[in-house]
Design an enzyme around this catalytic site. Structure first.
Site, PDB file in Angstrom:
ATOM      1  N   ASP A 171     -43.888  27.496  23.109  1.00 47.97           N
ATOM      2  CA  ASP A 171     -44.126  27.446  21.672  1.00 47.97           C
ATOM      3  C   ASP A 171     -44.395  28.852  21.139  1.00 47.97           C
ATOM      4  O   ASP A 171     -45.264  29.557  21.643  1.00 47.97           O
ATOM      5  CB  ASP A 171     -45.313  26.522  21.359  1.00 47.97           C
ATOM      6  CG  ASP A 171     -45.300  26.056  19.913  1.00 47.97           C
ATOM      7  OD1 ASP A 171     -44.219  26.085  19.281  1.00 47.97           O
ATOM      8  OD2 ASP A 171     -46.362  25.655  19.400  1.00 47.97           O
ATOM      9  N   LYS A 187     -53.401  21.135  22.724  1.00 51.26           N
ATOM     10  CA  LYS A 187     -51.998  20.980  22.391  1.00 51.26           C
ATOM     11  C   LYS A 187     -51.243  20.112  23.394  1.00 51.26           C
ATOM     12  O   LYS A 187     -50.223  19.517  23.057  1.00 51.26           O
ATOM     13  CB  LYS A 187     -51.319  22.362  22.390  1.00 51.26           C
ATOM     14  CG  LYS A 187     -51.964  23.383  21.486  1.00 51.26           C
ATOM     15  CD  LYS A 187     -51.415  23.268  20.092  1.00 51.26           C
ATOM     16  CE  LYS A 187     -51.808  24.481  19.263  1.00 51.26           C
ATOM     17  NZ  LYS A 187     -51.151  24.479  17.961  1.00 51.26           N
ATOM     18  N   GLU A 192     -48.379  19.928  13.398  1.00 50.05           N
ATOM     19  CA  GLU A 192     -47.755  21.210  13.072  1.00 50.05           C
ATOM     20  C   GLU A 192     -46.259  20.980  12.872  1.00 50.05           C
ATOM     21  O   GLU A 192     -45.587  20.418  13.736  1.00 50.05           O
ATOM     22  CB  GLU A 192     -47.980  22.248  14.188  1.00 50.05           C
ATOM     23  CG  GLU A 192     -49.428  22.713  14.267  1.00 50.05           C
ATOM     24  CD  GLU A 192     -49.638  23.918  15.185  1.00 50.05           C
ATOM     25  OE1 GLU A 192     -48.785  24.150  16.062  1.00 50.05           O
ATOM     26  OE2 GLU A 192     -50.657  24.606  15.015  1.00 50.05           O
ATOM     27  N   HIS A 210     -47.930  30.806   8.119  1.00 54.10           N
ATOM     28  CA  HIS A 210     -48.898  30.050   8.911  1.00 54.10           C
ATOM     29  C   HIS A 210     -49.849  31.004   9.638  1.00 54.10           C
ATOM     30  O   HIS A 210     -51.067  30.842   9.606  1.00 54.10           O
ATOM     31  CB  HIS A 210     -48.169  29.155   9.920  1.00 54.10           C
ATOM     32  CG  HIS A 210     -49.069  28.500  10.931  1.00 54.10           C
ATOM     33  ND1 HIS A 210     -49.872  27.421  10.617  1.00 54.10           N
ATOM     34  CD2 HIS A 210     -49.299  28.779  12.237  1.00 54.10           C
ATOM     35  CE1 HIS A 210     -50.545  27.053  11.704  1.00 54.10           C
ATOM     36  NE2 HIS A 210     -50.224  27.858  12.702  1.00 54.10           N
TER      37      HIS A 210
HETATM   38 MN    MN Z   1     -47.420  25.098  17.531  1.00 53.87          MN
END
Ligand code: MN
Length: 433
Positions: A130, A256, A202, A137
């Site tokens: 990622d 995550k 997200e 952001h």
């Molecule tokens: Mn992300």
């Protein structure tokens, strides 16, 4: 030429498949690949056309040999591993088979109503990385921690990324369990363990790696595009309270890795050719990227003109049959680094990418509030809850909430194409009362 348009993008091209011509996501100009099953059948490769899925195993004898040879598996890894030219030849043949009425008798029996099919993960994902290329952001999040200096000094030199968790990537429709974990309230001396109280989404684009590179070699930026097979939507679910407590010094971990949701159709790089745009100029004073990250051609068309939207459906909205509430809309052009720059950087140390690897762009936010790509930004870290048409308030996600990501690529003179759904409902944490 890679990135060029041809007769498969002709906006006047129509399919004999009923309902395909005006389909918002899957007109004949798109032709995304996926893995589907019908009933108890073995998952197999298919291509979306309108509200139907063409079973590629059943028309293999009509396809170019290189493509026909990779239709046997239950994933698209072998298809993605094909050289671009073979993938392009397959696209041309499918476009011909689905538009020219002379093929209808042979092809029509291989069509399935999409509503009767189950979609699966398109690839066995070996690795998922990622990135963090959504500069607005990065600014918004950085500002919450460092109001005067939101971007760290490396941001404009390095496409920042981290290695994510491939095993917990799931396709649209699979619910996500609220994660348990350690979180520490700012006014508390010690952390507690339990369900995340600050569950967020997200909005990201996912990038499917095509042909890989051997370990110890780098993919030069001018060739990076040849290694990108396609794109999807990616919801990188994030537990902000777990993240805040665990992320230093090594970055995201359990905040995550509990799950990420992708749209199951691989929208090919070829299908997106008409929607390429020049990369936005860097602000004055920004450093010029190092040579290994710079390619004039990439700068000319490394950006993607894709509209992105996020919607929320709460349990109350679902029970009252209310329409989804739009949380944001923005453009995928809000990326500081191009996909080619991500690929070149990822392999610059000799790291090998493999077909079917997944790269996330990082959260894509627009510069304005109506285009923020996470609740963390929309609610200013949870301090300014949003009020929904039902009167409900949200700082972060509640159990029963569903997040829906959607995307449409648009360009003047071309037919728009979509990505299909990327949605998932939040379920209560394990062991929660
Ligand atoms: Mn992300």
């Amino acid at each position: 030429m890679i990135g060029g348009t041809d007769e498969t993008h002709d906006p006047s091209l129509i399919s004999w498949v009923e309902g395909a011509t005006d389909h918002l996501d899957f007109p004949i100009q798109n032709l995304p690949f996926g893995i589907f099953s019908v009933g108890d059948s073995t998952p197999r490769p298919g291509v979306a056309i309108g509200d139907h899925i063409l079973d590629l195993t059943r028309v293999a004898s009509l396809l170019p040999a290189a493509a026909a040879n990779v239709m046997g598996g239950q994933t698209l890894n072998a298809l993605l591993a094909l050289p671009c030219d073979d993938r392009r030849a397959l696209r041309h043949r499918l476009s011909e088979l689905l538009s020219d009425g002379r093929h209808r008798d042979q092809v029509e029996p291989a069509l399935n109503a999409a509503a009767e099919c189950t979609l699966h993960l398109p690839c066995a994902i070996g690795d998922y990385t990622d990135f963090y290329v959504g500069i607005h952001h990065a600014n918004n999040i950085g500002r919450q921690f460092r109001p005067d200096n939101p971007l760290l000094p490396n941001y404009k030199w390095v496409p920042i990324g981290y290695h994510g968790r491939a095993s917990s990537v799931r396709q649209s429709g699979v619910p996500v369990l609220r994660p348990n974990g350690q979180h520490k309230a700012p006014d508390s001396d010690s952390p507690a363990f339990g369900p995340s109280q600050r569950l967020d989404y997200e909005l990201e684009l996912g990038v499917w790696v095509g042909q890989g590179n051997p370990l110890g070699t780098a993919i030069p930026i001018r060739e990076a595009e040849r290694h990108v097979a396609g794109f999807c939507l990616l919801n990188d679910w994030s537990a902000r309270d777990l993240q805040a407590w665990e992320y230093q010094p090594l970055g995201p971990f359990l905040a995550k890795s509990f799950q990420s949701t992708i749209s199951p159709w691989v929208v090919t790089a070829e299908a997106l050719a008409p929607f390429r745009a020049a990369q936005s100029a860097r602000q004055e004073g920004d450093p010029h990227p190092l040579p290994y990250l710079w390619d004039e051609r990439d700068q000319q068309h490394g950006e993607l003109a894709i509209d992105l939207e996020v919607h929320l459906v709460t349990q109350i909205m679902r029970d009252s049959a209310l329409p989804p509430y739009r949380l944001s809309h923005g453009l995928a052009t809000n990326m500081y680094w191009t996909v080619a720059q991500m690929v070149a950087h990822h392999t610059s140390n000799g790291c090998n990418l493999r077909p079917g690897d997944l790269l996330g762009t990082g959260t894509i936010s627009a510069p304005t509030e109506d285009g923020f790509g996470s609740l963390m930004e929309i609610t200013r870290g949870g301090t300014q809850p949003i009020e929904l048409p039902t009167g409900e308030k949200r700082s972060f996600l509640d159990d029963g909430d569903e997040i829906i990501l959607s995307a449409t690529a648009r360009a003047e003179g071309f037919r728009s194409i979509g990505f299909g759904a990327c949605r998932a409902v939040v379920l209560p944490a394990l062991g929660a009362p």
